[in-house]
Design a protein around this motif. Sequence first.
Motif, PDB file in Angstrom:
ATOM      1  N   PRO A  62       0.823  -1.198   0.000  1.00  0.00           N
ATOM      2  CA  PRO A  62       0.000   0.000   0.000  1.00  0.00           C
ATOM      3  C   PRO A  62       0.861   1.253   0.000  1.00  0.00           C
ATOM      4  CG  PRO A  62      -0.849  -1.603   1.568  1.00  0.00           C
ATOM      5  CD  PRO A  62       0.475  -2.120   1.074  1.00  0.00           C
ATOM      6  N   ALA A  63       0.432   2.262  -0.773  1.00  0.00           N
ATOM      7  CA  ALA A  63       1.236   3.467  -0.947  1.00  0.00           C
ATOM      8  C   ALA A  63       1.580   4.122   0.382  1.00  0.00           C
ATOM      9  CB  ALA A  63       0.499   4.461  -1.855  1.00  0.00           C
ATOM     10  N   ASP A  64       0.643   4.133   1.341  1.00  0.00           N
ATOM     11  CA  ASP A  64       0.906   4.763   2.637  1.00  0.00           C
ATOM     12  C   ASP A  64       1.213   3.727   3.712  1.00  0.00           C
ATOM     13  OD1 ASP A  64      -1.516   3.569   2.986  1.00  0.00           O
ATOM     14  OD2 ASP A  64      -2.591   5.395   3.544  1.00  0.00           O
ATOM     15  N   GLU A  65       1.398   2.449   3.319  1.00  0.00           N
ATOM     16  CA  GLU A  65       1.686   1.357   4.239  1.00  0.00           C
ATOM     17  C   GLU A  65       0.672   1.297   5.375  1.00  0.00           C
ATOM     18  OE1 GLU A  65       5.755   1.555   5.471  1.00  0.00           O
ATOM     19  OE2 GLU A  65       6.506   1.060   3.480  1.00  0.00           O
ATOM     20  N   ALA A  66      -0.558   1.732   5.100  1.00  0.00           N
ATOM     21  CA  ALA A  66      -1.578   1.756   6.139  1.00  0.00           C
ATOM     22  C   ALA A  66      -2.705   0.785   5.841  1.00  0.00           C
ATOM     23  CB  ALA A  66      -2.140   3.181   6.283  1.00  0.00           C
ATOM     24  N   GLY A  67      -2.447  -0.231   5.012  1.00  0.00           N
ATOM     25  CA  GLY A  67      -3.508  -1.146   4.633  1.00  0.00           C
ATOM     26  C   GLY A  67      -4.194  -1.775   5.816  1.00  0.00           C
ATOM     27  N   PHE A  68      -3.424  -2.270   6.770  1.00  0.00           N
ATOM     28  CA  PHE A  68      -3.999  -2.908   7.951  1.00  0.00           C
ATOM     29  C   PHE A  68      -4.794  -1.896   8.774  1.00  0.00           C
ATOM     30  CE2 PHE A  68      -4.282  -4.437  12.217  1.00  0.00           C
ATOM     31  CZ  PHE A  68      -4.350  -5.809  12.125  1.00  0.00           C
ATOM     32  N   ASP A  69      -4.221  -0.729   9.013  1.00  0.00           N
ATOM     33  CA  ASP A  69      -4.875   0.268   9.858  1.00  0.00           C
ATOM     34  C   ASP A  69      -6.197   0.731   9.262  1.00  0.00           C
ATOM     35  OD1 ASP A  69      -2.765   0.187  11.661  1.00  0.00           O
ATOM     36  OD2 ASP A  69      -1.650   1.724  10.586  1.00  0.00           O
ATOM     37  N   VAL A  70      -6.225   0.892   7.932  1.00  0.00           N
ATOM     38  CA  VAL A  70      -7.466   1.334   7.283  1.00  0.00           C
ATOM     39  C   VAL A  70      -8.539   0.262   7.414  1.00  0.00           C
ATOM     40  CG1 VAL A  70      -8.527   1.912   5.067  1.00  0.00           C
ATOM     41  CG2 VAL A  70      -6.319   2.908   5.697  1.00  0.00           C
ATOM     42  N   ARG A  71      -8.178  -0.998   7.106  1.00  0.00           N
ATOM     43  CA  ARG A  71      -9.161  -2.080   7.157  1.00  0.00           C
ATOM     44  C   ARG A  71      -9.644  -2.346   8.572  1.00  0.00           C
ATOM     45  NH1 ARG A  71      -7.426  -6.674   6.258  1.00  0.00           N
ATOM     46  NH2 ARG A  71      -5.203  -6.278   6.232  1.00  0.00           N
ATOM     47  N   ALA A  72      -8.796  -2.096   9.570  1.00  0.00           N
ATOM     48  CA  ALA A  72      -9.195  -2.328  10.957  1.00  0.00           C
ATOM     49  C   ALA A  72     -10.351  -1.417  11.374  1.00  0.00           C
ATOM     50  CB  ALA A  72      -8.005  -2.122  11.889  1.00  0.00           C
ATOM     51  N   GLN A  73     -10.502  -0.270  10.683  1.00  0.00           N
ATOM     52  CA  GLN A  73     -11.586   0.650  11.009  1.00  0.00           C
ATOM     53  C   GLN A  73     -12.937   0.166  10.473  1.00  0.00           C
ATOM     54  OE1 GLN A  73     -10.599   4.694   9.792  1.00  0.00           O
ATOM     55  NE2 GLN A  73      -8.427   4.253  10.050  1.00  0.00           N
ATOM     56  N   TRP A  74     -12.916  -0.686   9.439  1.00  0.00           N
ATOM     57  CA  TRP A  74     -14.153  -1.131   8.827  1.00  0.00           C
ATOM     58  C   TRP A  74     -14.839  -2.134   9.743  1.00  0.00           C
ATOM     59  CZ3 TRP A  74     -11.577  -2.564   3.502  1.00  0.00           C
ATOM     60  CH2 TRP A  74     -11.102  -1.388   2.908  1.00  0.00           C
ATOM     61  N   GLN A  75     -16.095  -1.872  10.047  1.00  0.00           N
ATOM     62  CA  GLN A  75     -16.871  -2.758  10.909  1.00  0.00           C
ATOM     63  C   GLN A  75     -16.146  -3.002  12.228  1.00  0.00           C
ATOM     64  OE1 GLN A  75     -19.731  -2.529   9.723  1.00  0.00           O
ATOM     65  NE2 GLN A  75     -20.349  -4.537   8.982  1.00  0.00           N
ATOM     66  N   ALA A  76     -15.617  -1.928  12.826  1.00  0.00           N
ATOM     67  CA  ALA A  76     -14.824  -2.079  14.047  1.00  0.00           C
ATOM     68  C   ALA A  76     -15.659  -2.682  15.176  1.00  0.00           C
ATOM     69  CB  ALA A  76     -14.260  -0.725  14.469  1.00  0.00           C
ATOM     70  N   ALA A  77     -16.921  -2.273  15.302  1.00  0.00           N
ATOM     71  CA  ALA A  77     -17.763  -2.817  16.374  1.00  0.00           C
ATOM     72  C   ALA A  77     -18.043  -4.298  16.158  1.00  0.00           C
ATOM     73  CB  ALA A  77     -19.067  -2.025  16.457  1.00  0.00           C
ATOM     74  N   THR A  78     -18.251  -4.693  14.897  1.00  0.00           N
ATOM     75  CA  THR A  78     -18.465  -6.109  14.592  1.00  0.00           C
ATOM     76  C   THR A  78     -17.232  -6.925  14.944  1.00  0.00           C
ATOM     77  OG1 THR A  78     -20.059  -5.657  12.848  1.00  0.00           O
ATOM     78  CG2 THR A  78     -18.903  -7.765  12.736  1.00  0.00           C
ATOM     79  N   LYS A  79     -16.045  -6.425  14.584  1.00  0.00           N
ATOM     80  CA  LYS A  79     -14.811  -7.131  14.902  1.00  0.00           C
ATOM     81  C   LYS A  79     -14.638  -7.252  16.412  1.00  0.00           C
ATOM     82  CE  LYS A  79     -12.570  -5.272  10.747  1.00  0.00           C
ATOM     83  NZ  LYS A  79     -12.492  -6.434   9.886  1.00  0.00           N
ATOM     84  N   ALA A  80     -15.011  -6.209  17.149  1.00  0.00           N
ATOM     85  CA  ALA A  80     -14.897  -6.263  18.606  1.00  0.00           C
ATOM     86  C   ALA A  80     -15.812  -7.338  19.188  1.00  0.00           C
ATOM     87  CB  ALA A  80     -15.224  -4.896  19.213  1.00  0.00           C
ATOM     88  N   ARG A  81     -17.046  -7.454  18.646  1.00  0.00           N
ATOM     89  CA  ARG A  81     -17.957  -8.501  19.126  1.00  0.00           C
ATOM     90  C   ARG A  81     -17.427  -9.891  18.801  1.00  0.00           C
ATOM     91  NH1 ARG A  81     -21.785  -4.644  17.578  1.00  0.00           N
ATOM     92  NH2 ARG A  81     -21.947  -5.480  15.475  1.00  0.00           N
ATOM     93  N   LEU A  82     -16.896 -10.048  17.593  1.00  0.00           N
ATOM     94  CA  LEU A  82     -16.313 -11.333  17.212  1.00  0.00           C
ATOM     95  C   LEU A  82     -15.121 -11.658  18.111  1.00  0.00           C
ATOM     96  CD1 LEU A  82     -16.418 -10.988  13.323  1.00  0.00           C
ATOM     97  CD2 LEU A  82     -17.732 -12.623  14.686  1.00  0.00           C
ATOM     98  N   GLY A  83     -14.307 -10.652  18.410  1.00  0.00           N
ATOM     99  CA  GLY A  83     -13.156 -10.865  19.280  1.00  0.00           C
ATOM    100  C   GLY A  83     -13.554 -11.302  20.666  1.00  0.00           C
ATOM    101  N   ALA A  84     -14.588 -10.642  21.223  1.00  0.00           N
ATOM    102  CA  ALA A  84     -15.040 -10.993  22.571  1.00  0.00           C
ATOM    103  C   ALA A  84     -15.631 -12.396  22.609  1.00  0.00           C
ATOM    104  CB  ALA A  84     -16.061  -9.966  23.053  1.00  0.00           C
ATOM    105  N   ALA A  85     -16.422 -12.754  21.581  1.00  0.00           N
ATOM    106  CA  ALA A  85     -17.032 -14.087  21.543  1.00  0.00           C
ATOM    107  C   ALA A  85     -15.978 -15.175  21.426  1.00  0.00           C
ATOM    108  CB  ALA A  85     -18.020 -14.175  20.383  1.00  0.00           C
ATOM    109  N   THR A  86     -14.912 -14.889  20.677  1.00  0.00           N
ATOM    110  CA  THR A  86     -13.837 -15.868  20.526  1.00  0.00           C
ATOM    111  C   THR A  86     -13.025 -15.986  21.806  1.00  0.00           C
ATOM    112  OG1 THR A  86     -13.709 -15.359  18.164  1.00  0.00           O
ATOM    113  CG2 THR A  86     -11.832 -16.506  19.137  1.00  0.00           C
ATOM    114  N   ALA A  87     -12.695 -14.854  22.426  1.00  0.00           N
ATOM    115  CA  ALA A  87     -11.925 -14.879  23.668  1.00  0.00           C
ATOM    116  C   ALA A  87     -12.652 -15.637  24.766  1.00  0.00           C
ATOM    117  CB  ALA A  87     -11.617 -13.452  24.115  1.00  0.00           C
TER     118      ALA A  87
END
Length: 279
Positions: A62-87
């Motif tokens: 990625p031109a700004d080397e921020a590919g991970f950081d940008v994608r982490a913002q998408w559906q952040a609340a959903t990812k947090a719920r998935l993370g909690a359910a897995t933990a």
Amino acid sequence: MPAPDRLDLTLRLVRGSGRLTLADLADRLGVSEMTVRRDLDQLQSHGLVRRVRGGAVALDVPADEAGFDVRAQWQAATKARLGAATAALIEPGGTVLLDAGTTTAAVAAALAARFGASSPPLTVAALSLQAAVRLADQPGIRLIVMGGESRAGERSLVGPLALSALDQLRFDTFVMSIGAVHHDLGWSEFDLDDAAVKRAALRRAGRTVVVADATKLGVQAFARVAPLDAADTLVTSGVTSGVTSGPAGSDGAAAETLTALRAAGVDVITTDNPEEPLS
């Protein structure tokens, strides 16, 4: 499909193919070419793809080397719920191998919150630099960072060093992220190196918990990882009566994949997935 899910899937499709036309993307996503153009413009603004006449091509870095950081913002609340359910599936005192990806980074954050100094130490081996950052110096967590080459834009640890390190260890649980799961192909990934690491990790764990949002259901990626029954549990989101929030026209494949997963003995755990605005 919520816009963040559509952007994520568009990016994975372009990266998986190297180059896709507007017509190809519109057909696979079930949206208009105008919508695809807007999405590609947004992905290009973040340095994640390059627009070309009639479509888009993948960028190795990625031109700004921020590919991970940008994608982490998408559906952040959903990812947090998935993370909690897995933990919540992880017991104190065990050993966990944590895969790479934005969702497994959310699992890492949930593990850090779940296990404190009063708990028996949880040993976590991270295949992701981002997961390692979230687990470093956390009370109750014994962190092992696996060796390997950091894949640009993803920050996953891959290559011969990662495979060699995996061969020396054994884990109670492997928490695996995945690019796609389909009733015919099984679990699959868009990158050969990531797929190779996942195959090695599956051989080194007593059980495997896959964590993935519902856009991965009914999708086939480039590199096969394993058959459906290689996993014990799937933690996913946005599944209601067997229909997902995946691309238009894919609900049948997604529902068939869910049925096949259950028939293969995979325990499917779902969280809610309300539509969220793009961050």
